[in-house]
Design an enzyme around this catalytic site. Structure first.
Site, PDB file in Angstrom:
ATOM      1  N   GLY A  13       0.788  -1.228   0.000  1.00 36.60           N
ATOM      2  CA  GLY A  13       0.000   0.000   0.000  1.00 36.60           C
ATOM      3  C   GLY A  13       0.818   1.274   0.000  1.00 36.60           C
ATOM      4  CE1 TYR A 146       7.025  -8.716 -12.834  1.00 30.23           C
ATOM      5  CE2 TYR A 146       7.554  -8.286 -10.535  1.00 30.23           C
ATOM      6  CZ  TYR A 146       6.770  -8.059 -11.668  1.00 30.23           C
ATOM      7  OH  TYR A 146       5.722  -7.169 -11.594  1.00 30.23           O
ATOM      8  NE  ARG A 219       8.856  -2.484 -22.339  1.00 29.59           N
ATOM      9  CZ  ARG A 219       9.575  -3.165 -23.219  1.00 29.59           C
ATOM     10  NH1 ARG A 219       9.097  -3.326 -24.460  1.00 29.59           N
ATOM     11  NH2 ARG A 219      10.743  -3.682 -22.896  1.00 29.59           N
TER      12      ARG A 219
HETATM   13  P1  NAP Z   1       6.528  -0.440  -5.612  1.00 33.33           P
HETATM   14  O1  NAP Z   1       6.225   0.992  -5.820  1.00 33.33           O
HETATM   15  O2  NAP Z   1       7.921  -0.925  -5.640  1.00 33.33           O
HETATM   16  O3  NAP Z   1       5.854  -0.885  -4.220  1.00 33.33           O
HETATM   17  C1  NAP Z   1       6.083  -2.193  -3.739  1.00 33.33           C
HETATM   18  C2  NAP Z   1       5.285  -2.339  -2.483  1.00 33.33           C
HETATM   19  O4  NAP Z   1       5.491  -3.641  -1.949  1.00 33.33           O
HETATM   20  C3  NAP Z   1       5.692  -1.328  -1.414  1.00 33.33           C
HETATM   21  O5  NAP Z   1       4.556  -0.909  -0.695  1.00 33.33           O
HETATM   22  C4  NAP Z   1       6.603  -2.156  -0.525  1.00 33.33           C
HETATM   23  O6  NAP Z   1       6.629  -1.713   0.810  1.00 33.33           O
HETATM   24  C5  NAP Z   1       5.921  -3.513  -0.602  1.00 33.33           C
HETATM   25  N1  NAP Z   1       6.847  -4.592  -0.256  1.00 33.33           N
HETATM   26  C6  NAP Z   1       7.952  -4.959  -0.941  1.00 33.33           C
HETATM   27  N2  NAP Z   1       8.547  -5.986  -0.302  1.00 33.33           N
HETATM   28  C7  NAP Z   1       7.798  -6.252   0.815  1.00 33.33           C
HETATM   29  C8  NAP Z   1       7.893  -7.182   1.878  1.00 33.33           C
HETATM   30  N3  NAP Z   1       8.885  -8.067   1.934  1.00 33.33           N
HETATM   31  N4  NAP Z   1       6.956  -7.169   2.838  1.00 33.33           N
HETATM   32  C9  NAP Z   1       5.929  -6.276   2.784  1.00 33.33           C
HETATM   33  N5  NAP Z   1       5.766  -5.365   1.798  1.00 33.33           N
HETATM   34  C10 NAP Z   1       6.707  -5.367   0.838  1.00 33.33           C
HETATM   35  O7  NAP Z   1       5.742  -1.350  -6.649  1.00 33.33           O
HETATM   36  P2  NAP Z   1       4.468  -1.016  -7.564  1.00 33.33           P
HETATM   37  O8  NAP Z   1       4.948  -0.518  -8.880  1.00 33.33           O
HETATM   38  O9  NAP Z   1       3.474  -0.232  -6.770  1.00 33.33           O
HETATM   39  O10 NAP Z   1       3.905  -2.501  -7.816  1.00 33.33           O
HETATM   40  C11 NAP Z   1       2.739  -2.923  -7.142  1.00 33.33           C
HETATM   41  C12 NAP Z   1       2.330  -4.222  -7.812  1.00 33.33           C
HETATM   42  O11 NAP Z   1       2.092  -3.967  -9.210  1.00 33.33           O
HETATM   43  C13 NAP Z   1       3.400  -5.297  -7.758  1.00 33.33           C
HETATM   44  O12 NAP Z   1       2.810  -6.559  -7.479  1.00 33.33           O
HETATM   45  C14 NAP Z   1       4.009  -5.284  -9.161  1.00 33.33           C
HETATM   46  O13 NAP Z   1       4.526  -6.561  -9.494  1.00 33.33           O
HETATM   47  C15 NAP Z   1       2.811  -4.921  -9.994  1.00 33.33           C
HETATM   48  N6  NAP Z   1       3.111  -4.313 -11.308  1.00 33.33           N
HETATM   49  C16 NAP Z   1       3.854  -3.154 -11.362  1.00 33.33           C
HETATM   50  C17 NAP Z   1       4.130  -2.605 -12.626  1.00 33.33           C
HETATM   51  C18 NAP Z   1       4.935  -1.323 -12.763  1.00 33.33           C
HETATM   52  O14 NAP Z   1       5.246  -0.955 -13.907  1.00 33.33           O
HETATM   53  N7  NAP Z   1       5.267  -0.621 -11.677  1.00 33.33           N
HETATM   54  C19 NAP Z   1       3.645  -3.224 -13.788  1.00 33.33           C
HETATM   55  C20 NAP Z   1       2.874  -4.383 -13.667  1.00 33.33           C
HETATM   56  C21 NAP Z   1       2.616  -4.910 -12.404  1.00 33.33           C
HETATM   57  P3  NAP Z   1       7.786  -0.691   1.306  1.00 33.33           P
HETATM   58  O15 NAP Z   1       7.883   0.383   0.288  1.00 33.33           O
HETATM   59  O16 NAP Z   1       7.297  -0.208   2.641  1.00 33.33           O
HETATM   60  O17 NAP Z   1       9.045  -1.510   1.405  1.00 33.33           O
HETATM   61  O1  GFB Z   2      10.410  -0.110 -17.509  1.00 30.38           O
HETATM   62  P1  GFB Z   2      11.600  -0.873 -17.975  1.00 30.38           P
HETATM   63  O2  GFB Z   2      12.849  -0.773 -17.151  1.00 30.38           O
HETATM   64  O3  GFB Z   2      11.277  -2.425 -18.052  1.00 30.38           O
HETATM   65  O4  GFB Z   2      11.898  -0.401 -19.481  1.00 30.38           O
HETATM   66  P2  GFB Z   2      10.562  -3.314 -19.153  1.00 30.38           P
HETATM   67  C1  GFB Z   2      13.083  -0.834 -20.103  1.00 30.38           C
HETATM   68  C2  GFB Z   2      13.183  -0.218 -21.503  1.00 30.38           C
HETATM   69  O5  GFB Z   2      13.450   1.206 -21.382  1.00 30.38           O
HETATM   70  C3  GFB Z   2      14.388  -0.829 -22.235  1.00 30.38           C
HETATM   71  C4  GFB Z   2      14.761   1.489 -21.870  1.00 30.38           C
HETATM   72  O6  GFB Z   2      14.160  -0.775 -23.605  1.00 30.38           O
HETATM   73  C5  GFB Z   2      15.491   0.127 -21.815  1.00 30.38           C
HETATM   74  O7  GFB Z   2      16.582   0.115 -22.733  1.00 30.38           O
HETATM   75  N1  GFB Z   2      15.416   2.512 -21.031  1.00 30.38           N
HETATM   76  C6  GFB Z   2      16.012   3.637 -21.511  1.00 30.38           C
HETATM   77  C7  GFB Z   2      15.530   2.501 -19.702  1.00 30.38           C
HETATM   78  N2  GFB Z   2      16.550   4.338 -20.496  1.00 30.38           N
HETATM   79  C8  GFB Z   2      16.259   3.651 -19.355  1.00 30.38           C
HETATM   80  C9  GFB Z   2      16.550   3.889 -17.981  1.00 30.38           C
HETATM   81  O8  GFB Z   2      17.205   4.876 -17.593  1.00 30.38           O
HETATM   82  N3  GFB Z   2      16.081   2.987 -17.078  1.00 30.38           N
HETATM   83  C10 GFB Z   2      15.338   1.889 -17.474  1.00 30.38           C
HETATM   84  N4  GFB Z   2      14.858   1.049 -16.523  1.00 30.38           N
HETATM   85  N5  GFB Z   2      15.064   1.606 -18.795  1.00 30.38           N
HETATM   86  C11 GFB Z   2       9.953  -4.641 -16.988  1.00 30.38           C
HETATM   87  C12 GFB Z   2      10.185  -6.021 -16.384  1.00 30.38           C
HETATM   88  O9  GFB Z   2      10.362  -4.690 -18.345  1.00 30.38           O
HETATM   89  O10 GFB Z   2       8.584  -4.308 -16.977  1.00 30.38           O
HETATM   90  C13 GFB Z   2       9.688  -6.027 -14.967  1.00 30.38           C
HETATM   91  O11 GFB Z   2      11.565  -6.350 -16.422  1.00 30.38           O
HETATM   92  C14 GFB Z   2       8.333  -5.384 -14.805  1.00 30.38           C
HETATM   93  O12 GFB Z   2       9.672  -7.366 -14.506  1.00 30.38           O
HETATM   94  C15 GFB Z   2       8.153  -4.134 -15.641  1.00 30.38           C
HETATM   95  O13 GFB Z   2       7.330  -6.282 -15.120  1.00 30.38           O
HETATM   96  C16 GFB Z   2       6.704  -3.683 -15.673  1.00 30.38           C
HETATM   97  O14 GFB Z   2       9.249  -2.765 -19.522  1.00 30.38           O
HETATM   98  O15 GFB Z   2      11.535  -3.621 -20.223  1.00 30.38           O
END
Ligand code: NAP
Ligand code: GFB
Length: 325
Positions: A13, A146, A219
Site C-alpha cells: 500500500g 519475477y 510499451r
Molecule cells: P513499488 O512501488 O515498488 O511498491 C512495492 C510495495 O510492496 C511497497 O509498498 C513495498 O513496501 C511492498 N513490499 C515490498 N517488499 C515487501 C515485503 N517483503 N513485505 C511487505 N511489503 C513489501 O511497486 P508497484 O509498482 O506499486 O507494484 C505494485 C504491484 O504492481 C506489484 O505486485 C508489481 O509486481 C505490480 N506491477 C507493477 C508494474 C509497474 O510498472 N510498476 C507493472 C505491472 C505490475 P515498502 O515500500 O514499505 O518496502
Molecule cells: O520499464 P523498464 O525498465 O522495463 O523499461 P521493461 C526498459 C526499456 O526502457 C528498455 C529502456 O528498452 C530500456 O533500454 N530505457 C532507456 C531505460 N533508459 C532507461 C533507464 O534509464 N532505465 C530503465 N529502466 N530503462 C519490466 C520487467 O520490463 O517491466 C519487470 O523487467 C516489470 O519485470 C516491468 O514487469 C513492468 O518494460 O523492459
C-alpha cells in the site's frame, strides 16, 4: 458486492500502485461515494510486516482481520534491476505470494485480487497477447525470476479455488507510472528513470541526455491513477478466478523514444537526446489486448498519455525531496 461491512487490506500500500489506490479511495470518500461508505481501507508497507516471513504475515492478518485483500506487495523493478537479480525476484516474490494467499485462506478472506504483469507472458508469442496465454512458453530471459513467481500466483489462485472454493483472482497491468513511483537510479522502471535523470540533467546544465538502449522497443503504459480506478472496480465487480488484463489500448503502444521526447517536452530540457546502444533493450514488445476489460467496463476513459506524463513530471519536481530516489 453484498451490503455487509468490508475491511480491505492493501498489501504494498505504500508503493506506486498502492498510493494511487489510496488517492482514489480518498477521492471517493470526499464525493460521498456509496460503495466506499461500507468499506474500511488499510494500506500496509513492509514496516507493518515483512511478508516474506510467514509469522509476520499471519500476525498482520490477525491484527486487521480483512474481508478483502488487494495484494500488491512484491519485489518490483525495471529491466536492469531484474537482469541483475533474477534469483532474488523469484525467491522473494514466491515467499510473499505464498504467505499472503495462505494467510488469506486461513483468515477466510472473501476475495483476494493479486497483481501480475504483461511482462510475464511468453517471449515467443502471437499478438495481441491475451489472458489465456500466461503459461504458453518461457518468459523473456531478462526477468524470468519475477515472471515465474508471478505466474505461480495464478497457479495458487486456481489451487485455492479448486480445493477450498476461494475467490482469489488476479489482474495483469501493462507498465505503470505516476506519482509516488520509484525514482531510484538502480531499480526504477523506464519512465521514472527518465524523469529523474532528466531532472538531474536540467540541474547540471547538461547539453545531452542519454537514453539506454536503442529507444525502439514498444510499451503500453497505464497511468497509476487509472489503474487504481480499475483495481477498485475489479475488487467490487469481477469474481472470476481467471486473470484480467488492465491495459491501455493496443493503439496506445509507444516507443521508448516517443516517451523520452515527451519527458523532454514536459521538463523543457533544451539539450539533445542520445542513445546508448551498448545497454539492453529488453523485450521488444509485449502488446496486450484489453478486449476482456472493454467488454466488461465499457465506458472507462484512460487519462491521455501526454497529460499523465506532464502531471508525473510536475509531481516529481514538486516532491523530489520526499520521493523514492
Ligand atoms: P513499488 O512501488 O515498488 O511498491 C512495492 C510495495 O510492496 C511497497 O509498498 C513495498 O513496501 C511492498 N513490499 C515490498 N517488499 C515487501 C515485503 N517483503 N513485505 C511487505 N511489503 C513489501 O511497486 P508497484 O509498482 O506499486 O507494484 C505494485 C504491484 O504492481 C506489484 O505486485 C508489481 O509486481 C505490480 N506491477 C507493477 C508494474 C509497474 O510498472 N510498476 C507493472 C505491472 C505490475 P515498502 O515500500 O514499505 O518496502
Ligand atoms: O520499464 P523498464 O525498465 O522495463 O523499461 P521493461 C526498459 C526499456 O526502457 C528498455 C529502456 O528498452 C530500456 O533500454 N530505457 C532507456 C531505460 N533508459 C532507461 C533507464 O534509464 N532505465 C530503465 N529502466 N530503462 C519490466 C520487467 O520490463 O517491466 C519487470 O523487467 C516489470 O519485470 C516491468 O514487469 C513492468 O518494460 O523492459
Amino acid at each position: 458486492m453484498s451490503d455487509e461491512r468490508r475491511v480491505v487490506l492493501v498489501t504494498g500500500g505504500s508503493g506506486l500502485v498502492g498510493q494511487a489506490i489510496r488517492i482514489i479511495i480518498e477521492e471517493e470518500k470526499s464525493l460521498n461515494n456509496d460503495s466506499v461508505k461500507n468499506e474500511s481501507w488499510i494500506f500496509c508497507g513492509s514496516k507493518d510486516g515483512d511478508l516474506r516471513d510467514k509469522a509476520q504475515t499471519e500476525a498482520l492478518f490477525e491484527r486487521h482481520r480483512p474481508t478483502h485483500v488487494i495484494h500488491l506487495a512484491a519485489m518490483v523493478g525495471g529491466l536492469f534491476h531484474n537482469m541483475a537479480h533474477n534469483l532474488d525476484f523469484f525467491r522473494e516474490n514466491m515467499a510473499i505470494n505464498d504467505n499472503v494467499l495462505s494467510a488469506s485462506h486461513k483468515n477466510k478472506v472473501t476475495k483476494v485480487v493479486s497483481c501480475l504483469s504483461t511482462c510475464i507472458f511468453p517471449d515467443k508469442t502471437t499478438y495481441p497477447i491475451d489472458e489465456t496465454m500466461v503459461h504458453n512458453g518461457p518468459p523473456h530471459t531478462s526477468n524470468f525470476g519475477y515472471s515465474y513467481a508471478k505466474r505461480m500466483i495464478d497457479v495458487l489462485n486456481r489451487g485455492y479455488h479448486e480445493s477450498h472454493g476461494c475467490t482469489f483472482t488476479s489482474v495483469i497491468p501493462c507498465n505503470v507510472f505516476g506519482p509516488h513511483d520509484n525514482f531510484d537510479l538502480q531499480s526504477s522502471h523506464v519512465i521514472p528513470a527518465l524523469i529523474r535523470r532528466m531532472d538531474d540533467a536540467m540541474h547540471n546544465g547538461d547539453k545531452t541526455f542519454t537514453v539506454m538502449g536503442s529507444g525502439k522497443p514498444l510499451r503500453q503504459f497505464i497511468y497509476s491513477l487509472d489503474l487504481a480506478r480499475l483495481f477498485i472496480w475489479v475488487l467490487r465487480n469481477y469474481d472470476s478466478v481467471e486473470p484480467i488484463i488492465l491495459s491501455v489500448d493496443e493503439a496506445d503502444e509507444v516507443t521508448i523514444s516517443t516517451v523520452a521526447e515527451m519527458i523532454k517536452k514536459a521538463h523543457g530540457f533544451p539539450g539533445d537526446i542520445v542513445y546508448d546502444t551498448t545497454k539492453a533493450d529488453g523485450q521488444y514488445k509485449k502488446t496486450a489486448s484489453n478486449a476482456k476489460l472493454r467488454s466488461l467496463y465499457k465506458d472507462f476513459k484512460f487519462t491521455p498519455f501526454e497529460t499523465a506524463i506532464h502531471d508525473t513530471v510536475a509531481w516529481f519536481k514538486q516532491n523530489r525531496e520526499h520521493a523514492r530516489t
